[in-house]
Each structure stands twice: as structure tokens, then as C-alpha cells.
Write an enzyme that holds these catalytic residues in place. Structure first.
Site, PDB file in Angstrom:
ATOM      1  N   ASP A  47       0.841  -1.197   0.000  1.00 19.92           N
ATOM      2  CA  ASP A  47       0.000   0.000   0.000  1.00 19.92           C
ATOM      3  C   ASP A  47       0.877   1.248   0.000  1.00 19.92           C
ATOM      4  OD1 ASP A  47      -2.221  -1.616   0.180  1.00 19.92           O
ATOM      5  OD2 ASP A  47      -2.540  -1.275   2.321  1.00 19.92           O
ATOM      6  N   LYS A  48       0.319   2.322  -0.502  1.00 19.07           N
ATOM      7  CA  LYS A  48       1.038   3.597  -0.555  1.00 19.07           C
ATOM      8  C   LYS A  48       1.625   3.963   0.801  1.00 19.07           C
ATOM      9  CE  LYS A  48       0.188   8.565  -1.260  1.00 19.07           C
ATOM     10  NZ  LYS A  48      -0.816   9.584  -1.659  1.00 19.07           N
TER      11      LYS A  48
END
Length: 241
Positions: A74-75
């Protein structure tokens, strides 16, 4: 094979605006493992902006093509991310990830914590909104999802967990923790953190073990704790190593 800092390359200096070369924690002929910073998406999003995929040319190290992502983070999740350096390596890595043979250990600081010091979370998951496939919910009719956890330290109101996902569902660790009563600190989607100005998601891919060649020891790598997690981890007993 234990992870090593890559040796200085004799190849010409290439453009590396994100400083990715300094974040390589393992390099061999087949793969790279980098320490992805929190806040950097791995793919280009609809809003544009910097992303890892657009800058992988900095990690060629003399090969004719860019490395490619073998999986994703995930970012907002920092830590170990594996890249395959050519098609044969990517195919082998894809098989290993699909067969759950790659061992991934995440560290998280959560609000509250599990009553037991170790255990497993087995809650099936599915999309909350078909138009936003990344937004997940617990769904008994969804895909099976399994997470093992161990408590590494506790403080008043928080716990430091080691999380080992057996399956690799979107937002699995974040949703499993929230649904079990201990959301990850700084999670604006499944926890109580604000969308903007929060403490940052306290989740990182701490270590990874890749049994790439059955005739050789597995490749092991560990990422440094990102700055935004250090104070909370120290409060739960982390010694800084």
C-alpha cells in the site's frame, strides 16, 4: 543468503530523483529488495504524482530492462518490496508468491491490542463497494484470509505486533486488526485517524524471506523502521534495532 548492502556499481550514474538506489537492501542477478518509503505509491494513481513504477530505470544496474514489481505494498506502508530483474526471475517470484512460499513479517502499532500474546485471525473478506475495489469489509462469503500475530510489546493503550499474512488480500492486515478490535495506529480508512494530518499509518513490511533457489539458502532482508513509527514502537519496548 543473508541480505547485504549492494556493492558500489561501476555502471554510469543514472537519474534517481527518488533516491531508490540508497534504499536497495538486497541485490543479486535475479531480484532486488528495496525499502519502500511510506507515502510512495507503487503504481501511478488517477491523481498523478510520484510513484515507484515510473522510476525503476534507476534500478537496472546494467541490465537492458527495468526491474518489475513482484508484489505490491500500500502507498502508506513502508518496508520490504521485491522486484524481479528479468522475465525468468519474475515468473519464479510469481510462483513463489502464489504458493505462499514467501514469508513476510510486518510490524504494526495498534490501538489497544489482542488479549492473547499470539494467535491467528481467520476472517474472510470482500469489497465493501464494487466501484472501489480496494475498500474491503469482513464478508463470510468473501475470500478466505488468514493472519498470524504475535505481541512483541505493550504500552498503555497500544501494542506492538508482528503480523504474518498467510494470504495476501487487499488491506488484509489493516482490516483484520480493525475487525478484531485493535485498529492500526494512524489508519484513516479502517481506524480512527483523520484523513489528513494524522500520525501516519503505523504498519511496515519489516522482513521478508524468499526461497528463490531450492539449492541455495533463502534470501532474507529486513527494512529499517521508518521515522514516523519510531516513537510509538519505542513506547512499546522497541530498543531501536
Amino acid at each position: 543468503m543473508q541480505a547485504q548492502n549492494p556493492q558500489t556499481s561501476s555502471h554510469p550514474v543514472v537519474d534517481d530523483p527518488l533516491g531508490l538506489q540508497a534504499r536497495v537492501i538486497h541485490r543479486d542477478a535475479m531480484m532486488l529488495i528495496i525499502d519502500k518509503p511510506a507515502g510512495l505509491p507503487v503504481h501511478k494513481g488517477p491523481g498523478g504524482g510520484a510513484n515507484l513504477a515510473d522510476h525503476l530505470a534507476a534500478l537496472r544496474y546494467g541490465l537492458p530492462r527495468d526491474p518489475e514489481l513482484a508484489h505490491r505494498l500500500d502507498k502508506e506502508t513502508a518496508g520490504c518490496l521485491v522486484l524481479g530483474r528479468h522475465r525468468k526471475a519474475l515468473a519464479r517470484l510469481a510462483d513463489l508468491f502464489k504458493a505462499n512460499q514467501v514469508k513476510k513479517t510486518y510490524w504494526a502499532v495498534v490501538e489497544g491490542g489482542p488479549p492473547a500474546d499470539e494467535g491467528s485471525i481467520t476472517l474472510a473478506m470482500g469489497p465493501r463497494d464494487p466501484k472501489r475495489g480496494w475498500w474491503m469489509k469482513i464478508d463470510p462469503k468473501g475470500q478466505p484470509a488468514i493472519t498470524h500475530f504475535r505481541v512483541l510489546g505493550r504500552a498503555e493503550g497500544r501494542s506492538w505486533l508482528a503480523l504474518e499474512p498467510v494470504t495476501g488480500r487487499t488491506h488484509q492486515l489493516r482490516l483484520h486488526c480493525q475487525a478484531s478490535g485493535f485498529a492500526i495506529l494512524g489508519d484513516p480508512i479502517y481506524g480512527s485517524a483523520p484523513r489528513h494530518g494524522g500520525p501516519g499509518l503505523h504498519l511496515m513490511a519489516r522482513s521478508i524471506t524468499v526461497p528463490f533457489d531450492p539449492k541455495k539458502p533463502a534470501v532474507e532482508a529486513a527494512a529499517a523502521v521508518p521515522p514516523h513509527m519510531q516513537a510509538a514502537l519505542a513506547g512499546c519496548g522497541w530498543s531501536g534495532t
